[in-house]
Design an enzyme around this catalytic site. Structure first.
Site, PDB file in Angstrom:
ATOM      1  N   ASP A  56     -31.365  40.966  37.293  1.00 24.41           N
ATOM      2  CA  ASP A  56     -29.263  41.481  36.707  1.00 24.41           C
ATOM      3  C   ASP A  56     -28.398  41.979  38.093  1.00 24.41           C
ATOM      4  O   ASP A  56     -28.548  43.481  37.639  1.00 24.41           O
ATOM      5  CB  ASP A  56     -29.567  42.563  35.981  1.00 24.41           C
ATOM      6  CG  ASP A  56     -30.632  42.492  34.615  1.00 24.41           C
ATOM      7  OD1 ASP A  56     -30.768  41.276  34.263  1.00 24.41           O
ATOM      8  OD2 ASP A  56     -31.297  43.047  34.433  1.00 24.41           O
TER       9      ASP A  56
ATOM     10  N   GLU B 201     -25.059  38.010  26.848  1.00 24.69           N
ATOM     11  CA  GLU B 201     -25.710  39.128  26.871  1.00 24.69           C
ATOM     12  C   GLU B 201     -25.252  38.977  28.579  1.00 24.69           C
ATOM     13  O   GLU B 201     -24.071  37.670  29.299  1.00 24.69           O
ATOM     14  CB  GLU B 201     -27.047  39.428  27.497  1.00 24.69           C
ATOM     15  CG  GLU B 201     -27.894  38.571  28.002  1.00 24.69           C
ATOM     16  CD  GLU B 201     -29.186  39.374  27.740  1.00 24.69           C
ATOM     17  OE1 GLU B 201     -28.892  40.517  26.910  1.00 24.69           O
ATOM     18  OE2 GLU B 201     -29.503  39.033  28.738  1.00 24.69           O
TER      19      GLU B 201
END
Length: 452
Positions: free
Chosen positions: A34, A214
């Site tokens: 991420d 997401e």
């Protein structure tokens, strides 16, 4: 991957606890998840990522930080926060921090929006920490958005910040559950303009696929002034893939290449969103699996023009647990759609090739079918150049229309594409690559076999 050392900046961050898993000086860009990358005023790049290390539970808690001088070689420095800040821990019960977003604020400070949660729960919180420099020290400012299971449909993780045409900041967030949300932030504090505001939905998916969307990121398009929404679909462990859509306004509605809205729950779940990157393998190269949760680094290139890099994590290895960060050059087609390099960035010097006299030839080609989550094998295919628009080459792509022919090429297919210099990782040599979208909204990429 080579590793740089930089003890001066490492001293400004919290050290790795003794005996914490593998030796971090050997990590490079591995064990980063991420990611977001920023550049400080002195030219140093900082990467911030989730505190995740493959195949061990002995993970230093707090946002992980690396530095680089060239976007290729990365040095692990430590953690930006010593574990989960008190308010975020009390709300969420989180043991670590996820998906940090770091952005230069108009006031000159740096803002870090971090996420605290536990897997599979929407009892989650996004917090804010502030520093004068990306190297810290970071001061926690408390919670920005918080959601609780049974009370909210939203999931307060995966924060990202974008500025609209008027310079106002907006926060996007969300993961699975009820989708991706956007809300306005106060330009001074970086907190929501309205206390308790959870925002409005801009992307969602049906329950039949567990609402699997997401890792949102909004990029104002330099091509036409629209806003480009990047999201990641499906399972981060196996089938992750990156989708894009565009909107005239930062709050949406966001529509893909075919005009479907990213909030459409009636269309086929795999059909919504223009897929620009998924799992793939070039002939003789590593199988890169489940790329996603991207951000975009924008900076001035060597000639002063803006250049863009897509930053994301990707998995590899037999058990698919290993992950690493990759940066890819990002361009825009004549139609304004993002074109992602099929080759990870290797540095401008490594990628330097002469201006091509001819684009046509035999290429290793990838076609990212939006209906499939399989690993895409590169197909050897002849490619014709239908139209070439003059442009500088190094630092700028050549805008072209390409027509794949022969086996694997559907009759009549034409690709609105860009051609650019790259590094062929499977052949360890400079190369030409292309990326673009055909008239059906399907993304293609490729690398030419040899240079003319």
């Amino acid at each position: 991957m080579a590793v740089d050392t930089n003890t001066d900046t490492a001293a400004e961050l919290l050290p790795l606890p003794a005996g914490a898993g593998q030796e971090p000086s050997s990590w490079g860009a591995r064990h980063a998840h991420d990611p977001t990358v920023v550049r400080d005023d002195d030219g140093t790049y900082y990467m911030f990522s989730t505190d995740a290390v493959a195949n061990t539970k002995d993970i230093p808690s707090g946002v992980h930080v690396r530095t680089s001088a060239d976007l290729v070689r990365w040095t692990y420095l430590g953690t930006a926060l010593g574990g989960v800040p008190e308010a975020a821990a009390a709300w969420s019960g989180a043991q670590g921090l996820w998906a940090p977003e770091v952005v230069r604020w108009p006031t000159g400070e740096w803002h870090m929006y971090y996420s605290a949660s536990t897997f599979g729960s929407n009892t989650s919180a996004i917090g804010l920490a502030v520093a004068a420099s990306p190297k810290g020290p970071w001061e926690d400012r408390g919670l920005v958005v918080a959601t609780r299971e049974g009370e909210h449909s939203q999931n307060a993780i995966d924060a990202a910040v974008a500025f609209d045409a008027g310079g106002s900041p907006w926060l996007t967030y969300g993961s699975f559950f009820s989708g991706i949300y956007i809300l306005p932030l106060d330009p001074s504090s970086g907190l929501p303009r309205v206390d308790g505001d959870l925002g409005s939905v801009i992307a969602r998916r049906p329950r039949s696929v567990e609402g699997a969307v997401e890792g949102a990121f909004i990029l104002p398009s330099p091509h036409d002034g629209r806003y480009i929404l990047f999201t990641s679909y499906d399972s981060l462990f196996s089938t992750y893939n990156v989708r894009v859509a565009v909107a005239d306004h930062i709050t949406g509605p966001y529509r893909d290449f075919r005009g479907l809205e990213m909030t459409d729950l009636d269309a086929s779940p795999a059909a919504v969103g223009t897929k620009v990157l998924g799992s793939y393998q070039f002939d003789g190269g590593t199988a890169w699996l489940a790329p996603g949760h991207n951000s975009v680094l924008t900076q001035k290139g060597p000639d002063g023009a803006a250049e863009h890099f897509m930053v994301h994590h990707v998995r590899f290895g037999a058990d698919s647990s290993q992950h690493v960060v990759q940066l890819r050059r990002l361009f825009f087609t004549a139609g304004g759609w993002p074109a992602i390099s099929p080759q990870p960035f290797a540095g401008l010097r490594s990628e330097a090739v002469p201006v091509p006299s001819e684009v046509a030839g035999t290429w290793q080609v990838l076609r990212f079918d939006p209906e499939s989550t399989d690993v895409v094998p590169a197909a050897r295919m002849d490619v014709e150049c239908v139209d070439l628009r003059p442009a500088h080459f190094l630092g700028h792509p050549l805008a072209v229309r390409l027509r794949p022919t022969g086996p694997g090429g559907e009759p009549g297919t034409e690709i609105d594409a860009v051609v650019f210099s790259s590094w062929d990782w499977s052949r360890s040599s400079p190369a030409l690559s292309f990326s673009g979208i055909d008239q059906r909204g399907v993304a293609w990429s490729g690398t030419r076999e040899g240079l003319l």
